[in-house]
Design a protein around this motif. Structure first.
Motif, short mmCIF file in Angstrom:
data_model
loop_
_atom_site.label_atom_id
_atom_site.label_comp_id
_atom_site.label_asym_id
_atom_site.label_seq_id
_atom_site.Cartn_x
_atom_site.Cartn_y
_atom_site.Cartn_z
N PHE A 287 26.52 32.65 -29.75
CA PHE A 287 25.52 32.28 -28.74
C PHE A 287 25.52 33.34 -27.65
CE2 PHE A 287 24.98 29.74 -24.65
CZ PHE A 287 23.59 29.77 -24.69
N TRP A 293 21.97 40.42 -28.06
CA TRP A 293 21.97 40.43 -29.53
C TRP A 293 21.35 41.72 -30.07
CZ3 TRP A 293 24.14 39.71 -33.75
CH2 TRP A 293 23.48 39.62 -34.97
N TYR A 308 22.32 32.17 -32.20
CA TYR A 308 21.36 31.46 -31.33
C TYR A 308 21.21 32.32 -30.09
CZ TYR A 308 19.29 27.73 -28.49
OH TYR A 308 18.46 26.97 -27.69
N THR A 309 20.00 32.78 -29.83
CA THR A 309 19.81 33.59 -28.62
C THR A 309 18.91 32.86 -27.63
OG1 THR A 309 17.91 34.70 -29.60
CG2 THR A 309 20.03 35.79 -29.84
N TYR A 310 19.19 33.03 -26.35
CA TYR A 310 18.26 32.55 -25.32
C TYR A 310 17.43 33.73 -24.85
CZ TYR A 310 21.85 34.23 -22.02
OH TYR A 310 22.76 34.99 -21.33
N HIS A 322 20.40 26.59 -22.20
CA HIS A 322 20.40 26.57 -23.67
C HIS A 322 21.73 26.18 -24.29
CE1 HIS A 322 16.35 28.19 -24.32
NE2 HIS A 322 16.55 28.78 -23.15
N ASP A 325 21.94 22.96 -26.61
CA ASP A 325 21.09 23.13 -27.80
C ASP A 325 21.73 24.13 -28.75
OD1 ASP A 325 18.73 22.61 -29.34
OD2 ASP A 325 17.99 24.59 -28.75
N ALA A 326 22.31 25.19 -28.17
CA ALA A 326 22.97 26.20 -29.01
C ALA A 326 24.14 25.58 -29.76
CB ALA A 326 23.45 27.36 -28.14
N THR A 329 22.75 23.27 -32.44
CA THR A 329 22.01 23.98 -33.49
C THR A 329 22.96 24.76 -34.38
OG1 THR A 329 20.16 24.18 -31.97
CG2 THR A 329 20.11 25.62 -33.90
N LEU A 330 23.88 25.48 -33.75
CA LEU A 330 24.82 26.29 -34.55
C LEU A 330 25.75 25.38 -35.37
CD1 LEU A 330 25.67 29.07 -31.95
CD2 LEU A 330 24.25 29.29 -34.00
N ALA A 340 30.93 31.88 -28.06
CA ALA A 340 29.94 31.67 -27.00
C ALA A 340 30.26 32.55 -25.81
CB ALA A 340 29.89 30.21 -26.59
#
Ligand code: TXA
Ligand code: MG
Length: 520
Positions: A287, A293, A308-310, A322, A325-326, A329-330, A340
């Motif tokens: 994350f 990234w 997962y990128t913001y 984020h 959610d990250a 989701t991950l 992270a």
């Protein structure tokens, strides 16, 4: 717009369709009438706030409040926040309004700040877990405010997640945890802040920050001139004494995968962290910001990462928005590790508080095998499990419903296990008790009849109690070989052996029942 979300969870005891109400702005006339009425009538409604989604119930309905604790699997000593649209009816909820309140209210409310004040008699004890204070918050999110107006009652709302899981910042997260178990979810898109409100104690001087949030001590000083000091757990404190904010002692925000904080200000730090975890077959999730990234990719990192990128460059506020959610989701991609981004500085104090808790070492999940005497089936199950599936994530123990404590495991059980290379001779019988049942993450009985008896002993834990038959495709019980010859023991051993992987999966997917005390 509404649509119905049917219950798809198999083992749910109370099934219902969940109405998802999709919001638009300006809020159409009457759209919140039904959920508002449902709240006032004692039903549960999940709704958005600017911090995270909340699981709401009327503060005046003790049975609805109790249902919130039950739905979340929340420890009963962790009090709830009461939500109001404004301070107009504050005296219904609070018995004494401290002097500092109005200054702070003018500066920060409505918004992500929660005030702990002396409670009024109208607030039932179940809300405050027996404390003499109550936490009150005035969210700024327009849908939340309109819902409270429609309900016409103070609304208690913890974050709308199963206890211990990352808090929900999207309606989708609430559905993941509660679809089919609550009648309404109001979907108003992603939450703006992304972590729960700052909780401050106005009964102490100076004010104490019980839970860090996006509003910091510097914000409070700058806007009001009031000093606020962080509450930090005292390692020498009496471990049985309640902490000022009981929720802070539980491990929260944890996905199933272990989490590691990467204090990597640049792409090279990230590449090094990823390199440390790279191993054949090991799945790494990460994350970070979109811009970071790009740099990490440019530095030539392995492309099999789940990322997962913001949006944009590294930014603590955006990362905070984020974070949950990250993690959710991950975690769905079942990685071996989630890396992270770490942050320093006061603006990131809430982000780092949640991330540190998510990454805290966790004790292994405990599977408790239960039979009658704890000398044949359950010790065989314990030994097989620990030999085949035991790890730092999951561990087995065993006990008997009518055991003679200290009785050795039977010779035939020792022989049957030795045949498969396991030494269990040292096992001695333990008598089962209710605290053992309540402490285990997963209880496995040898027969369906035993499972039913255990569920009667600890009804609040019923969902974590299964029979071997429940995880077998043929649905067969493991018969008691006691007093029989070796072949009966071998049959029991082989039946148990076949189910071990399925039991391990169940234990891990179940998540931890309770979290360790973080005051240590
Ligand atoms: O942003 C938020 O605060 C969200 C949204 C839904 O409003 N709510 C939320 O609630 O995070 P919950 O239940 O997940 O966390 C409430 C925290 C817990 O740490 C609890 O121990 C603390 O507030 N708390 C509640 N009442 C308290 C009291 N009387 N004294 C001290 N701490 C209290
Ligand atoms: Mg919470």
């Amino acid at each position: 717009m509404r649509f119905r979300w049917p219950n798809t969870k198999r083992r749910c005891r109370r099934k219902m369709a969940t109405d998802v109400i999709l919001m638009s702005h300006p809020i159409p006339e009457g759209v919140l009438e039904r959920p508002g009425r449902a709240l006032a009538d004692g039903d549960i409604v999940a709704f958005p706030t600017e911090t995270v989604y909340g699981l709401g119930a009327s503060a005046y309905r003790p049975e609805a409040v109790a249902r919130i604790f039950q739905l979340k699997g929340r420890p009963s000593d962790n009090p709830l926040i009461v939500h109001l649209p404004s301070d107009e009816h504050l005296s219904d909820v609070v018995s004494v309004i401290p002097e500092t309140f109005s200054t702070l209210y003018r500066a920060f409310s409505p918004g992500p700040l929660t005030y702990v004040m002396p409670k009024s008699d109208r607030i039932p004890d179940v809300v405050t877990a027996g404390l003499s204070t109550v936490a009150v918050r005035f969210p700024s999110q327009p849908t939340a405010r309109a819902l409270f107006e429609a309900a016409g009652v103070p609304v208690v709302a913890p974050s709308a997640n199963v206890s211990g899981r990352p808090s929900p910042t999207r309606a989708r997260h609430v559905l993941d945890d509660f679809a089919g178990r609550i009648p309404f979810i109001i979907d108003d898109g992603p939450c703006d802040v992304g972590v729960e409100s700052t909780v401050i104690d106005l009964t102490s001087d100076p004010i104490r920050i019980l839970r860090p949030g996006i509003i910091t001590a510097s914000d409070i000083l700058e806007k009001t001139g009031l000093e606020a000091v962080p509450w930090t757990p005292d390692p020498d404190a009496d471990r049985d004494a309640p902490p000022p904010s009981p929720g802070m002692k539980y491990r929260h925000y944890a996905p199933n995968a272990p989490v590691e904080i990467v204090d990597a200000p640049d792409a090279h730090g990230w590449v090094a962290a990823i390199g440390r975890h790279a191993a054949p077959g090991r799945r790494i999730a990460a994350f970070m910001s979109e811009a970071m990234w790009d740099d990490v990719r440019g530095a030539g990192v392995d492309r099999t990462l789940s990322v997962y990128t913001y949006p944009g460059p590294p930014d603590a506020v955006e990362a905070t928005r984020h974070l949950f959610d990250a993690l959710r989701t991950l975690d769905r991609q079942t990685p071996d590790i989630i890396l992270a981004e770490g942050w320093t500085g006061e603006v990131a104090s809430a982000y780092m508080d949640r991330l540190k808790k998510a990454s805290a070492p966790r004790p292994p999940q405990e599977v408790l095998f239960v039979c009658t005497g704890n000398t044949c089936r359950s010790p065989m199950a314990e030994a097989l499990f620990n030999a085949r599936c035991g790890s730092d994530r999951v561990h087995a123990t065993s006990a008997g419903m009518a055991a003679w404590p200290g009785m050795p495991i039977t010779d035939a059980a020792v022989t049957a296990l030795r045949e498969v290379g396991i030494d269990a001779e040292a096992h001695r019988a333990r008598q089962l008790d209710v605290p053992m049942l309540e402490a285990a993450d997963l209880v496995i009985a040898m027969t369906a009849a035993q499972r039913d008896a255990l569920r009667r002993l600890a009804p609040t834990r019923a969902e974590r109690m299964l029979a071997v038959a429940d995880v077998r495709t043929d649905g067969r019980d493991v018969d008691d070989p006691y007093g029989q010859a070796l072949p009966a023991y071998r049959r029991a051993r082989d039946m148990l052996s076949e189910t071990m992987d399925a039991i391990r999966e169940r234990a891990i997917s179940m998540g931890s029942k309770s979290a360790p005390d973080l005051r240590a």
